[in-house]
Design a protein around this motif. Structure first.
Motif, PDB file in Angstrom:
ATOM      1  N   UNK A   1      -3.195 -18.723   5.456  1.00 50.30           N
ATOM      2  CA  UNK A   1      -4.458 -18.114   5.865  1.00 50.30           C
ATOM      3  C   UNK A   1      -4.233 -17.018   6.895  1.00 50.30           C
ATOM      4  N   UNK A   2      -3.319 -17.256   7.835  1.00 48.84           N
ATOM      5  CA  UNK A   2      -3.012 -16.244   8.843  1.00 48.84           C
ATOM      6  C   UNK A   2      -2.479 -14.976   8.182  1.00 48.84           C
ATOM      7  N   UNK A   3      -1.541 -15.141   7.230  1.00 50.59           N
ATOM      8  CA  UNK A   3      -0.969 -13.964   6.571  1.00 50.59           C
ATOM      9  C   UNK A   3      -2.033 -13.210   5.774  1.00 50.59           C
ATOM     10  N   UNK A   4      -2.914 -13.941   5.113  1.00 53.68           N
ATOM     11  CA  UNK A   4      -3.949 -13.293   4.319  1.00 53.68           C
ATOM     12  C   UNK A   4      -4.942 -12.546   5.214  1.00 53.68           C
ATOM     13  N   UNK A   5      -5.308 -13.126   6.347  1.00 49.08           N
ATOM     14  CA  UNK A   5      -6.224 -12.448   7.253  1.00 49.08           C
ATOM     15  C   UNK A   5      -5.569 -11.213   7.879  1.00 49.08           C
ATOM     16  N   UNK A   6      -4.283 -11.295   8.167  1.00 46.65           N
ATOM     17  CA  UNK A   6      -3.567 -10.123   8.665  1.00 46.65           C
ATOM     18  C   UNK A   6      -3.559  -9.010   7.615  1.00 46.65           C
ATOM     19  N   UNK A   7      -3.342  -9.385   6.378  1.00 46.10           N
ATOM     20  CA  UNK A   7      -3.349  -8.399   5.286  1.00 46.10           C
ATOM     21  C   UNK A   7      -4.739  -7.809   5.096  1.00 46.10           C
ATOM     22  N   UNK A   8      -5.718  -8.658   5.085  1.00 50.76           N
ATOM     23  CA  UNK A   8      -7.080  -8.262   4.735  1.00 50.76           C
ATOM     24  C   UNK A   8      -7.740  -7.408   5.822  1.00 50.76           C
ATOM     25  N   UNK A   9      -7.444  -7.708   7.084  1.00 52.83           N
ATOM     26  CA  UNK A   9      -8.175  -7.070   8.179  1.00 52.83           C
ATOM     27  C   UNK A   9      -7.497  -5.818   8.735  1.00 52.83           C
ATOM     28  N   UNK A  10      -6.169  -5.842   8.884  1.00 52.38           N
ATOM     29  CA  UNK A  10      -5.461  -4.640   9.348  1.00 52.38           C
ATOM     30  C   UNK A  10      -6.089  -4.015  10.590  1.00 52.38           C
ATOM     31  N   UNK A  11      -5.820  -4.579  11.743  1.00 51.52           N
ATOM     32  CA  UNK A  11      -6.509  -4.127  12.946  1.00 51.52           C
ATOM     33  C   UNK A  11      -5.900  -2.867  13.565  1.00 51.52           C
ATOM     34  N   UNK A  12      -4.685  -2.490  13.181  1.00 57.07           N
ATOM     35  CA  UNK A  12      -4.115  -1.251  13.721  1.00 57.07           C
ATOM     36  C   UNK A  12      -4.671  -0.061  12.947  1.00 57.07           C
ATOM     37  N   UNK A  13      -5.269   0.889  13.670  1.00 57.95           N
ATOM     38  CA  UNK A  13      -6.005   1.982  13.051  1.00 57.95           C
ATOM     39  C   UNK A  13      -5.255   3.308  13.017  1.00 57.95           C
ATOM     40  N   UNK A  14      -4.145   3.404  13.741  1.00 52.46           N
ATOM     41  CA  UNK A  14      -3.450   4.683  13.827  1.00 52.46           C
ATOM     42  C   UNK A  14      -2.369   4.862  12.775  1.00 52.46           C
ATOM     43  N   UNK A  15      -2.069   3.819  12.023  1.00 49.34           N
ATOM     44  CA  UNK A  15      -0.982   3.904  11.060  1.00 49.34           C
ATOM     45  C   UNK A  15       0.372   3.924  11.751  1.00 49.34           C
ATOM     46  N   UNK A  16       1.444   3.816  10.963  1.00 44.87           N
ATOM     47  CA  UNK A  16       2.797   3.963  11.498  1.00 44.87           C
ATOM     48  C   UNK A  16       3.194   5.425  11.350  1.00 44.87           C
ATOM     49  N   UNK A  17       3.609   6.048  12.441  1.00 48.07           N
ATOM     50  CA  UNK A  17       3.830   7.491  12.449  1.00 48.07           C
ATOM     51  C   UNK A  17       5.320   7.810  12.582  1.00 48.07           C
ATOM     52  N   UNK A  18       5.746   8.770  11.788  1.00 43.38           N
ATOM     53  CA  UNK A  18       7.142   9.177  11.749  1.00 43.38           C
ATOM     54  C   UNK A  18       7.228  10.681  11.525  1.00 43.38           C
ATOM     55  N   UNK A  19       8.447  11.219  11.678  1.00 46.05           N
ATOM     56  CA  UNK A  19       8.707  12.616  11.342  1.00 46.05           C
ATOM     57  C   UNK A  19      10.013  12.660  10.554  1.00 46.05           C
ATOM     58  N   UNK A  20      10.046  13.473   9.504  1.00 43.54           N
ATOM     59  CA  UNK A  20      11.231  13.566   8.648  1.00 43.54           C
ATOM     60  C   UNK A  20      12.341  14.333   9.365  1.00 43.54           C
TER      61      UNK A  20
END
Length: 401
Positions: free
Chosen positions: A275-294
């Motif tokens: 249930x914890x894993x599914x709620x983490x998947x479903x809700x996604x509380x981080x809004x900025x995304x993962x940011x990188x540069x090539x």
């Protein structure tokens, strides 16, 4: 199919009445243009990556950098003057690995498992206080925020009596609409606070994480400023993210009573973990995304990402990718969701995920059993959501029973 059209603004706006779902525009991009340009606050146009497989590939690729100081990095806000206050999570190896390993030990699965009785007591004590107090009550203020704050304070060696100060400072730092000066002032206040605590730990060490960092300062392995900045990162990440998952997860379960009943009535620890894993998947509380540069030219999803171009991995839509999570818009606590990217992927994936999982397992297993009639005290349409923050959640969650 790819797109070179500019999508104005990231993070995107969620649809009214769909507080748990990714923005419709992100869903359209995932289906039709998995790599598309987005325009940021500074006029730059990095690539937005929306598909799960592409995100995992890029997050594990040594040809992309997490170094926020590199030209082309798609920073969500202006950098502090002089580059001060940059966390090790925004660095590359070997410096990232050097600093990260200094705080890894307390967050291992074995060490966090040993904390379960202490976390259980914190959760039970807060529920006792809930039941003894008035109702309706704001679950954020009375439960969701105190639980992880107490846990991280115990782990770090930070006095919980100071929670108003560090919680208020944290709120400013993660607010997307905060002025750079406000954000810098909040960060400096926390650095100064952690530095003072570090001084106390140097004189009177204890068995907490800050004392461990103080020992490294004493040994010359770490500067005092580096130690204080690491303390700030752990303090903010240790309470803000989990607090929002507790409150938003509770709201999601109350809005899906069949799934709440499944969790409340089961004695199977495996179901709670699922249930914890599914709620983490479903809700996604981080809004900025993962940011990188090539760092080099990279071919991905039929696009050549040139060296120096920014990349934003939108984890909320990746965790709804139908190629990996069929019927991903449905909350299903029995689903195998362990491959989600809520904690990132690769060498920069979240350091504190074992502790977050433990806290959420204890909360989700305990709260709804001890208060089986828990219910919203207002309509969902009246709940204030955190659309203005880099961490998604609710500002208040009025509940009764």
């Amino acid at each position: 199919m790819t797109s070179t059209a500019e999508i104005p603004g990231f993070p995107m706006t969620r649809a009214p009445g769909c507080p748990f779902d990714p923005p419709p525009a992100a869903r359209e991009l995932q289906a039709e243009a998995p790599l598309a340009r987005v325009r940021l606050w500074d006029g730059s146009t990095p690539w937005l990556v929306t598909r799960y497989a592409d995100q995992r590939a890029l997050l594990a690729d040594p040809r992309v950098s997490a170094d926020v100081t590199r030209p082309g990095y798609p920073s969500p806000a202006p950098l502090p003057k002089g580059g001060t206050g940059i966390s090790f999570i925004l660095m590359d190896n070997p410096e990232h690995a050097r600093l990260r390993k200094m705080v890894t030990a307390p967050f291992t699965i074995r060490r966090t498992a040993a904390m379960r009785p202490a976390v259980q007591k914190i959760v039970d004590d807060r529920i006792d206080a809930l039941l003894a107090g008035p109702k309706p009550v704001d679950l954020v203020e009375a439960f969701a925020l105190p639980v992880p704050s107490l846990v991280i304070c115990e782990l770090l060696g930070v006095p919980y009596a100071d929670h108003d100060f560090f919680q208020d400072s944290s709120k400013v730092i993660i607010r997307r609409d905060a002025e750079p000066e406000e954000r810098a002032a909040g960060h400096q206040a926390l650095v100064g606070y952690l530095d003072r605590l570090m001084g106390e730990k140097l004189e009177r060490p204890a068995g907490d994480l800050l004392s461990g960092l103080a020992a490294r300062v004493h040994a010359g392995e770490l500067s005092r400023v580096e130690a204080a900045q690491m303390g700030v990162l752990l303090l903010i990440a240790g309470h803000e993210t989990t607090a929002n998952m507790i409150a938003l997860g509770t709201l999601a379960l109350l809005e899906h009573p069949d799934q709440l009943a499944l969790l409340r009535e089961s004695d199977d620890p495996a179901l709670v973990a699922s249930a914890v894993e599914e709620l983490l998947r479903y809700l996604n509380i981080t809004h900025n995304g993962r940011r990188r540069v090539a760092l080099e030219d990279i071919e991905i999803a039929g696009v050549t990402v040139r060296a120096g171009e920014g990349l934003i991995m939108a984890n909320d839509i990746a965790n709804r990718d139908p190629a990996v999570f069929p019927d991903g818009d449905r909350l299903d606590l029995s689903r195998d969701s362990h491959r989600h990217v809520a904690f990132g992927f690769g060498v920069h994936q979240c350091l504190g995920q074992p502790l977050a999982r433990l806290e959420l397992q204890v909360v989700y297993r305990t709260l709804y059993r001890r208060i089986p009639t828990l219910a919203l005290a207002t309509g969902v349409e009246r709940i204030p959501f955190k659309h203005d923050g880099s961490v998604y959640g609710v500002y208040e969650l009025p509940v009764t029973w």
